[in-house]
Design a protein around this motif. Structure first.
Motif, PDB file in Angstrom:
ATOM      1  N   PRO A 185       0.834  -1.198   0.000  1.00  0.00           N
ATOM      2  CA  PRO A 185       0.000   0.000   0.000  1.00  0.00           C
ATOM      3  C   PRO A 185       0.872   1.252   0.000  1.00  0.00           C
ATOM      4  O   PRO A 185       1.937   1.265   0.609  1.00  0.00           O
ATOM      5  CB  PRO A 185      -0.771  -0.122   1.321  1.00  0.00           C
ATOM      6  N   PHE A 186       0.419   2.287  -0.707  1.00  0.00           N
ATOM      7  CA  PHE A 186       1.180   3.526  -0.683  1.00  0.00           C
ATOM      8  C   PHE A 186       0.291   4.706  -0.310  1.00  0.00           C
ATOM      9  O   PHE A 186      -0.928   4.678  -0.482  1.00  0.00           O
ATOM     10  CB  PHE A 186       1.875   3.787  -2.023  1.00  0.00           C
ATOM     11  N   ARG A 187       0.960   5.723   0.189  1.00  0.00           N
ATOM     12  CA  ARG A 187       0.353   7.032   0.450  1.00  0.00           C
ATOM     13  C   ARG A 187       1.266   8.052  -0.213  1.00  0.00           C
ATOM     14  O   ARG A 187       2.429   8.194   0.165  1.00  0.00           O
ATOM     15  CB  ARG A 187       0.226   7.287   1.945  1.00  0.00           C
ATOM     16  N   TRP A 188       0.747   8.778  -1.206  1.00  0.00           N
ATOM     17  CA  TRP A 188       1.530   9.750  -1.960  1.00  0.00           C
ATOM     18  C   TRP A 188       1.157  11.155  -1.495  1.00  0.00           C
ATOM     19  O   TRP A 188      -0.022  11.511  -1.440  1.00  0.00           O
ATOM     20  CB  TRP A 188       1.237   9.595  -3.444  1.00  0.00           C
ATOM     21  N   ALA A 189       2.184  11.950  -1.157  1.00  0.00           N
ATOM     22  CA  ALA A 189       1.962  13.346  -0.754  1.00  0.00           C
ATOM     23  C   ALA A 189       3.229  14.135  -1.042  1.00  0.00           C
ATOM     24  O   ALA A 189       4.343  13.610  -0.883  1.00  0.00           O
ATOM     25  CB  ALA A 189       1.607  13.441   0.724  1.00  0.00           C
ATOM     26  N   ASN A 190       3.069  15.359  -1.486  1.00  0.00           N
ATOM     27  CA  ASN A 190       4.204  16.249  -1.757  1.00  0.00           C
ATOM     28  C   ASN A 190       5.216  15.610  -2.703  1.00  0.00           C
ATOM     29  O   ASN A 190       6.431  15.779  -2.547  1.00  0.00           O
ATOM     30  CB  ASN A 190       4.887  16.657  -0.451  1.00  0.00           C
ATOM     31  N   GLY A 191       4.709  14.854  -3.673  1.00  0.00           N
ATOM     32  CA  GLY A 191       5.582  14.269  -4.676  1.00  0.00           C
ATOM     33  C   GLY A 191       6.306  13.008  -4.256  1.00  0.00           C
ATOM     34  O   GLY A 191       7.114  12.477  -5.019  1.00  0.00           O
ATOM     35  N   VAL A 192       6.028  12.499  -3.060  1.00  0.00           N
ATOM     36  CA  VAL A 192       6.733  11.316  -2.551  1.00  0.00           C
ATOM     37  C   VAL A 192       5.742  10.176  -2.315  1.00  0.00           C
ATOM     38  O   VAL A 192       4.706  10.363  -1.663  1.00  0.00           O
ATOM     39  CB  VAL A 192       7.468  11.628  -1.239  1.00  0.00           C
ATOM     40  N   MET A 193       6.064   8.990  -2.846  1.00  0.00           N
ATOM     41  CA  MET A 193       5.246   7.798  -2.623  1.00  0.00           C
ATOM     42  C   MET A 193       5.815   7.019  -1.439  1.00  0.00           C
ATOM     43  O   MET A 193       6.939   6.504  -1.492  1.00  0.00           O
ATOM     44  CB  MET A 193       5.218   6.921  -3.876  1.00  0.00           C
ATOM     45  N   GLN A 194       5.029   6.926  -0.373  1.00  0.00           N
ATOM     46  CA  GLN A 194       5.452   6.267   0.856  1.00  0.00           C
ATOM     47  C   GLN A 194       4.899   4.853   0.934  1.00  0.00           C
ATOM     48  O   GLN A 194       3.703   4.626   0.758  1.00  0.00           O
ATOM     49  CB  GLN A 194       4.951   7.071   2.068  1.00  0.00           C
ATOM     50  N   ASP A 195       5.765   3.874   1.193  1.00  0.00           N
ATOM     51  CA  ASP A 195       5.347   2.493   1.414  1.00  0.00           C
ATOM     52  C   ASP A 195       4.793   2.396   2.833  1.00  0.00           C
ATOM     53  O   ASP A 195       5.497   2.654   3.807  1.00  0.00           O
ATOM     54  CB  ASP A 195       6.550   1.564   1.257  1.00  0.00           C
ATOM     55  N   LEU A 196       3.509   2.038   2.959  1.00  0.00           N
ATOM     56  CA  LEU A 196       2.877   1.973   4.276  1.00  0.00           C
ATOM     57  C   LEU A 196       3.137   0.649   4.990  1.00  0.00           C
ATOM     58  O   LEU A 196       2.650   0.439   6.105  1.00  0.00           O
ATOM     59  CB  LEU A 196       1.371   2.206   4.153  1.00  0.00           C
ATOM     60  N   GLY A 197       3.886  -0.247   4.365  1.00  0.00           N
ATOM     61  CA  GLY A 197       4.227  -1.494   5.034  1.00  0.00           C
ATOM     62  C   GLY A 197       3.074  -2.474   5.067  1.00  0.00           C
ATOM     63  O   GLY A 197       2.098  -2.345   4.329  1.00  0.00           O
ATOM     64  N   ALA A 198       3.178  -3.461   5.933  1.00  0.00           N
ATOM     65  CA  ALA A 198       2.169  -4.518   5.999  1.00  0.00           C
ATOM     66  C   ALA A 198       1.813  -4.818   7.444  1.00  0.00           C
ATOM     67  O   ALA A 198       2.588  -4.558   8.362  1.00  0.00           O
ATOM     68  CB  ALA A 198       2.671  -5.781   5.314  1.00  0.00           C
ATOM     69  N   LEU A 199       0.641  -5.357   7.637  1.00  0.00           N
ATOM     70  CA  LEU A 199       0.209  -5.817   8.952  1.00  0.00           C
ATOM     71  C   LEU A 199       1.100  -6.987   9.373  1.00  0.00           C
ATOM     72  O   LEU A 199       1.379  -7.865   8.554  1.00  0.00           O
ATOM     73  CB  LEU A 199      -1.252  -6.256   8.866  1.00  0.00           C
ATOM     74  N   PRO A 200       1.554  -7.034  10.637  1.00  0.00           N
ATOM     75  CA  PRO A 200       2.384  -8.165  11.075  1.00  0.00           C
ATOM     76  C   PRO A 200       1.706  -9.500  10.793  1.00  0.00           C
ATOM     77  O   PRO A 200       0.526  -9.683  11.078  1.00  0.00           O
ATOM     78  CB  PRO A 200       2.524  -7.914  12.578  1.00  0.00           C
ATOM     79  N   GLY A 201       2.457 -10.428  10.185  1.00  0.00           N
ATOM     80  CA  GLY A 201       1.916 -11.727   9.853  1.00  0.00           C
ATOM     81  C   GLY A 201       1.310 -11.803   8.463  1.00  0.00           C
ATOM     82  O   GLY A 201       0.864 -12.867   8.028  1.00  0.00           O
ATOM     83  N   TYR A 202       1.300 -10.672   7.777  1.00  0.00           N
ATOM     84  CA  TYR A 202       0.749 -10.604   6.416  1.00  0.00           C
ATOM     85  C   TYR A 202       1.811 -10.003   5.501  1.00  0.00           C
ATOM     86  O   TYR A 202       2.456  -9.020   5.860  1.00  0.00           O
ATOM     87  CB  TYR A 202      -0.525  -9.765   6.396  1.00  0.00           C
ATOM     88  N   ASP A 203       1.986 -10.594   4.323  1.00  0.00           N
ATOM     89  CA  ASP A 203       3.065 -10.156   3.457  1.00  0.00           C
ATOM     90  C   ASP A 203       2.652  -9.145   2.404  1.00  0.00           C
ATOM     91  O   ASP A 203       3.494  -8.479   1.805  1.00  0.00           O
ATOM     92  CB  ASP A 203       3.734 -11.353   2.782  1.00  0.00           C
ATOM     93  N   GLN A 204       1.328  -9.007   2.161  1.00  0.00           N
ATOM     94  CA  GLN A 204       0.862  -8.033   1.189  1.00  0.00           C
ATOM     95  C   GLN A 204      -0.291  -7.217   1.785  1.00  0.00           C
ATOM     96  O   GLN A 204      -1.063  -7.736   2.581  1.00  0.00           O
ATOM     97  CB  GLN A 204       0.400  -8.716  -0.096  1.00  0.00           C
ATOM     98  N   SER A 205      -0.373  -5.967   1.404  1.00  0.00           N
ATOM     99  CA  SER A 205      -1.456  -5.113   1.897  1.00  0.00           C
ATOM    100  C   SER A 205      -1.947  -4.220   0.769  1.00  0.00           C
ATOM    101  O   SER A 205      -1.209  -3.913  -0.175  1.00  0.00           O
ATOM    102  CB  SER A 205      -0.993  -4.245   3.072  1.00  0.00           C
ATOM    103  N   TYR A 206      -3.195  -3.781   0.888  1.00  0.00           N
ATOM    104  CA  TYR A 206      -3.851  -2.965  -0.124  1.00  0.00           C
ATOM    105  C   TYR A 206      -4.458  -1.735   0.540  1.00  0.00           C
ATOM    106  O   TYR A 206      -5.141  -1.854   1.554  1.00  0.00           O
ATOM    107  CB  TYR A 206      -4.971  -3.752  -0.815  1.00  0.00           C
ATOM    108  N   ALA A 207      -4.214  -0.554  -0.019  1.00  0.00           N
ATOM    109  CA  ALA A 207      -4.834   0.683   0.455  1.00  0.00           C
ATOM    110  C   ALA A 207      -5.931   1.068  -0.516  1.00  0.00           C
ATOM    111  O   ALA A 207      -5.663   1.239  -1.716  1.00  0.00           O
ATOM    112  CB  ALA A 207      -3.800   1.796   0.559  1.00  0.00           C
TER     113      ALA A 207
END
Length: 260
Positions: A185-207
């Motif tokens: 999952p990402f959060r983009w602000a001020n021209g930067v795409m931030q990786d929001l990481g994953a929930l512990p125990g889960y390898d993929q996440s969706y925003a």
């Protein structure tokens, strides 16, 4: 207790379909809940058509010139601006549109990309987000403002998708593949795409959705065992929202304006 019950009472309104159509899906709603947008399916013509529903009436939004189908996914706070995509059922070509005052505008695509899809729109309808694909089947999260598409990049992989935008259009959320091709999952602000990481125990996440001020994100996480959990991100931390009863699968698709 009677007043409390009345305050929390719910009602379900069937939106119906367009003439000749048998199925309908609702994808977006205005801030006051009076306008709903989505798509209907005509099983006879086998075509999809974008709709805007208000005061009990479902309006066919038509399609762009050269396209025979359409889908609506997002709507501005006051219900006056609708975004989605038009589709050519023969070639599979699709193009992002912005509908306002009865006119469907072709938003084009960023340089190097031939297809576009609009998923979300800012509160005032001036900023649109979605995705673009290239002839080489690369996909990029994109943001449209003042007639120009901006490529938001990726987290190191070859694909990204933007699904939601904050009220003022400054924060965009979605998913991207990282350098190892995991979905993040990402959060983009001020021209930067931030990786929001994953929930512990889960390898993929969706925003999938973001609050009005861009500070709260919701979606879901998945792991190799096929487990899915609805999740909420705030202050840099993912929260597992759990499941209902004995269920083993949950997903979050939308969030309130204040994120609560």
């Amino acid at each position: 207790s009677l007043l409390a019950t009345a305050g929390w009472s719910q009602s379900l309104t069937w939106l119906g379909t367009l003439p000749g159509s048998l199925q309908s899906w609702a994808h977006g709603v205005s801030a006051d809940g009076r306008v709903v947008v989505g798509r209907v399916w005509n099983s006879t013509s086998r075509q999809l058509r974008a709709f805007r529903w208000e005061n009990g009436a479902m309006q066919d939004l038509g399609a762009l010139p050269g396209y025979d189908q359409s889908e609506a996914y997002g709507v501005s706070a006051d219900g006056s601006v609708v975004v989605g995509r038009a589709i050519d059922g023969t070639t599979g070509q699709f193009r992002a549109f912005r509908w306002v005052n009865g006119v469907m505008q072709d938003l084009g695509a960023p340089p190097g990309y031939d297809r576009s899809w609009a998923y979300g729109v800012s509160s005032d309808g001036s900023v649109v987000v979605g995705l673009a694909t290239s002839p080489a089947q690369e996909a990029r999260a994109i943001r449209w403002e003042n007639g120009v598409w901006q490529n938001l990049g990726t987290l190191g992989g070859n694909r990204s998708f933007a699904y939601s935008v904050s009220s003022d259009g400054s924060v965009v959320v979605g998913v991207s593949r990282d350098a190892t091709q995991r979905v993040r999952p990402f959060r983009w602000a001020n021209g930067v795409m931030q990786d929001l990481g994953a929930l512990p125990g889960y390898d993929q996440s969706y925003a999938w959705s973001v609050s009005a001020d861009g500070s709260v994100v919701v979606g879901w996480a998945s792991n190799a065992d096929g487990q899915y959990r609805a999740i909420r991100w705030a202050n840099g931390v993912w929260q597992d929202l759990g499941v209902l009863g004995n269920g083993d699968h949950s997903e979050a698709w939308g969030v309130s304006s204040d994120g609560s």
